[in-house]
Design a protein around this motif. Structure first.
Motif, PDB file in Angstrom:
ATOM      1  N   ILE A  81       0.843  -1.189   0.000  1.00 17.25           N
ATOM      2  CA  ILE A  81       0.000   0.000   0.000  1.00 17.25           C
ATOM      3  C   ILE A  81       0.889   1.254   0.000  1.00 17.25           C
ATOM      4  O   ILE A  81       1.842   1.369   0.788  1.00 17.25           O
ATOM      5  CB  ILE A  81      -0.914  -0.004   1.237  1.00 17.25           C
ATOM      6  CG1 ILE A  81      -1.791  -1.266   1.253  1.00 17.25           C
ATOM      7  CG2 ILE A  81      -1.779   1.255   1.262  1.00 17.25           C
ATOM      8  CD1 ILE A  81      -2.608  -1.444   2.519  1.00 17.25           C
ATOM      9  N   GLU A  82       0.566   2.185  -0.870  1.00 21.67           N
ATOM     10  CA  GLU A  82       1.309   3.443  -0.933  1.00 21.67           C
ATOM     11  C   GLU A  82       0.387   4.573  -1.348  1.00 21.67           C
ATOM     12  O   GLU A  82      -0.685   4.339  -1.923  1.00 21.67           O
ATOM     13  CB  GLU A  82       2.479   3.337  -1.904  1.00 21.67           C
ATOM     14  CG  GLU A  82       2.085   2.970  -3.319  1.00 21.67           C
ATOM     15  CD  GLU A  82       3.268   2.807  -4.260  1.00 21.67           C
ATOM     16  OE1 GLU A  82       4.400   2.625  -3.752  1.00 21.67           O
ATOM     17  OE2 GLU A  82       3.066   2.860  -5.481  1.00 21.67           O
ATOM     18  N   ASP A  83       0.806   5.795  -1.072  1.00 23.33           N
ATOM     19  CA  ASP A  83       0.007   6.948  -1.464  1.00 23.33           C
ATOM     20  C   ASP A  83       0.385   7.401  -2.869  1.00 23.33           C
ATOM     21  O   ASP A  83       1.193   6.742  -3.548  1.00 23.33           O
ATOM     22  CB  ASP A  83       0.145   8.076  -0.443  1.00 23.33           C
ATOM     23  CG  ASP A  83       1.574   8.614  -0.335  1.00 23.33           C
ATOM     24  OD1 ASP A  83       2.407   8.306  -1.221  1.00 23.33           O
ATOM     25  OD2 ASP A  83       1.860   9.345   0.635  1.00 23.33           O
ATOM     26  N   ALA A  84      -0.197   8.526  -3.285  1.00 21.59           N
ATOM     27  CA  ALA A  84       0.032   8.999  -4.664  1.00 21.59           C
ATOM     28  C   ALA A  84       1.482   9.356  -4.918  1.00 21.59           C
ATOM     29  O   ALA A  84       1.960   9.323  -6.070  1.00 21.59           O
ATOM     30  CB  ALA A  84      -0.872  10.205  -4.949  1.00 21.59           C
ATOM     31  N   ALA A  85       2.217   9.687  -3.857  1.00 25.65           N
ATOM     32  CA  ALA A  85       3.638  10.025  -4.002  1.00 25.65           C
ATOM     33  C   ALA A  85       4.524   8.806  -3.825  1.00 25.65           C
ATOM     34  O   ALA A  85       5.750   8.936  -3.687  1.00 25.65           O
ATOM     35  CB  ALA A  85       4.008  11.096  -2.974  1.00 25.65           C
ATOM     36  N   HIS A  86       3.919   7.637  -3.793  1.00 26.80           N
ATOM     37  CA  HIS A  86       4.622   6.350  -3.653  1.00 26.80           C
ATOM     38  C   HIS A  86       5.279   6.178  -2.279  1.00 26.80           C
ATOM     39  O   HIS A  86       6.259   5.439  -2.148  1.00 26.80           O
ATOM     40  CB  HIS A  86       5.664   6.180  -4.760  1.00 26.80           C
ATOM     41  CG  HIS A  86       5.072   6.243  -6.143  1.00 26.80           C
ATOM     42  ND1 HIS A  86       4.206   5.299  -6.639  1.00 26.80           N
ATOM     43  CD2 HIS A  86       5.213   7.195  -7.109  1.00 26.80           C
ATOM     44  CE1 HIS A  86       3.834   5.636  -7.863  1.00 26.80           C
ATOM     45  NE2 HIS A  86       4.431   6.796  -8.179  1.00 26.80           N
ATOM     46  N   ASN A  87       4.715   6.839  -1.291  1.00 22.25           N
ATOM     47  CA  ASN A  87       5.180   6.618   0.078  1.00 22.25           C
ATOM     48  C   ASN A  87       4.436   5.411   0.653  1.00 22.25           C
ATOM     49  O   ASN A  87       3.201   5.351   0.621  1.00 22.25           O
ATOM     50  CB  ASN A  87       4.914   7.842   0.949  1.00 22.25           C
ATOM     51  CG  ASN A  87       5.662   9.058   0.471  1.00 22.25           C
ATOM     52  OD1 ASN A  87       6.868   8.997   0.267  1.00 22.25           O
ATOM     53  ND2 ASN A  87       4.956  10.162   0.269  1.00 22.25           N
ATOM     54  N   ALA A  88       5.210   4.438   1.166  1.00 20.09           N
ATOM     55  CA  ALA A  88       4.597   3.245   1.736  1.00 20.09           C
ATOM     56  C   ALA A  88       3.885   3.594   3.037  1.00 20.09           C
ATOM     57  O   ALA A  88       4.312   4.497   3.775  1.00 20.09           O
ATOM     58  CB  ALA A  88       5.654   2.183   1.983  1.00 20.09           C
ATOM     59  N   ILE A  89       2.794   2.863   3.283  1.00 16.82           N
ATOM     60  CA  ILE A  89       2.065   3.085   4.520  1.00 16.82           C
ATOM     61  C   ILE A  89       2.936   2.695   5.700  1.00 16.82           C
ATOM     62  O   ILE A  89       3.740   1.742   5.635  1.00 16.82           O
ATOM     63  CB  ILE A  89       0.751   2.283   4.522  1.00 16.82           C
ATOM     64  CG1 ILE A  89      -0.134   2.713   5.702  1.00 16.82           C
ATOM     65  CG2 ILE A  89       1.031   0.780   4.571  1.00 16.82           C
ATOM     66  CD1 ILE A  89      -1.535   2.132   5.642  1.00 16.82           C
ATOM     67  N   ALA A  90       2.832   3.450   6.765  1.00 16.73           N
ATOM     68  CA  ALA A  90       3.635   3.181   7.956  1.00 16.73           C
ATOM     69  C   ALA A  90       2.758   2.560   9.029  1.00 16.73           C
ATOM     70  O   ALA A  90       1.754   3.149   9.449  1.00 16.73           O
ATOM     71  CB  ALA A  90       4.256   4.470   8.474  1.00 16.73           C
ATOM     72  N   GLY A  91       3.136   1.364   9.475  1.00 16.26           N
ATOM     73  CA  GLY A  91       2.415   0.720  10.569  1.00 16.26           C
ATOM     74  C   GLY A  91       1.106   0.089  10.121  1.00 16.26           C
ATOM     75  O   GLY A  91       0.654   0.249   8.988  1.00 16.26           O
ATOM     76  N   GLY A  92       0.479  -0.637  11.044  1.00 17.93           N
ATOM     77  CA  GLY A  92      -0.786  -1.289  10.768  1.00 17.93           C
ATOM     78  C   GLY A  92      -1.908  -0.654  11.555  1.00 17.93           C
ATOM     79  O   GLY A  92      -1.779   0.443  12.094  1.00 17.93           O
TER      80      GLY A  92
END
Length: 265
Positions: A81-92
């Motif tokens: 999972i990542e945002d539009a800027a390709h930053n991966a989601i942090a934590g659950g």
């Protein structure tokens, strides 16, 4: 991660849906990103993931069985999972808890009365939100609506019958035995020929029934032997039939015959 279907905490069905909301639009969300935390005997698996919009997803839990609890969690690592800027989601994240209810317990009366030829209705009720109902071998003429637990119809056989009832939810199936006493349909008996004259032979009363043609047992003063002598006899006529019942009582009077004396000159 919030319960959506059903909204309440009690889960009686074999599947449920969670609404997962992210703080921004994300991509790469799939079933492998989630896991189910369980307690007790509950078993379940992650089902489908459906995007509502860029930041909102509905996730199903499926094949739910046995009482306990379950919770849908977003994994803390190993997701794509990542945002539009390709930053991966942090934590659950941990979801709200569903409590999978225990198997239902039958609460409706376990005895019922019926009559052949008359409309019959019985409703199975049970605790713990049953989702379907079952019944073993029903009396001829009866049917079960499995979604509502209503047994209806018109019995065609008399007797005492035992029916195993079932109520099911995700936690299992509860059973109980219903005893139905089905009585015979009412029929009428009419006596005739109850005043007769001695003639030396058996003096039988006549009987008619409604419905017509039913077999009838007749007793005279408690005996099935037809009387021949003058006198008074209590008569009871009783229907002998698998689905009809009825009787009539009366009195047979056999009068003495007139005697003629002839003189020969």
């Amino acid at each position: 991660i919030a319960r959506r279907t059903p909204l309440g905490a009690d889960l009686a069905v074999t599947s449920g849906t969670y609404r997962v909301t992210f703080s921004e639009n994300v991509s790469g969300v799939d079933a492998a990103d989630f896991e189910i935390t369980r307690t007790g005997a509950t078993s379940a698996q992650v089902g489908t993931v459906t995007a509502v919009d860029g930041a909102t997803y509905d996730v199903t839990v499926e094949s739910v069985a046995s009482p306990g609890t379950l919770r849908l969690d977003l994994k803390g690592a190993g997701t794509d999972i990542e945002d539009a800027a390709h930053n991966a989601i942090a934590g659950g994240a941990a979801g709200e808890v569903y409590t999978v209810l225990p198997a239902p317990a039958i609460t409706s009366s376990l005895t019922a009365s019926a009559t052949v030829g008359a409309a019959f209705s019985y409703t199975i009720t049970a605790s713990n939100l049953p989702t379907s109902f079952s019944a073993g071998t029903l009396l001829a003429g009866l049917t079960l609506a499995s979604a509502t637990g209503v047994i209806t119809g018109t019995p065609t056989a008399a007797g005492t019958f035992e029916i195993v009832l079932g109520a099911k939810n995700a936690g299992g199936t509860g059973n109980a035995t219903l005893v139905v006493a089905a009585s015979k349909a009412a029929a009428t008996v009419t006596l005739a020929g109850t005043e007769q004259v001695y003639n030396g032979g058996p003096r039988v009363v006549s009987v008619t029934t409604a419905p017509a043609g039913l077999t009838v047992t007749i007793t005279y003063a408690g005996s099935t032997t037809v009387p021949t002598k003058a006198g008074t006899y209590a008569v009871v006529a009783t229907i002998d039939h698998p689905i009809y019942a009825g009787s009539a009582a009366g009195t047979l009077v056999i009068a003495k015959a007139a005697q003629t004396i002839a003189f020969t000159p």
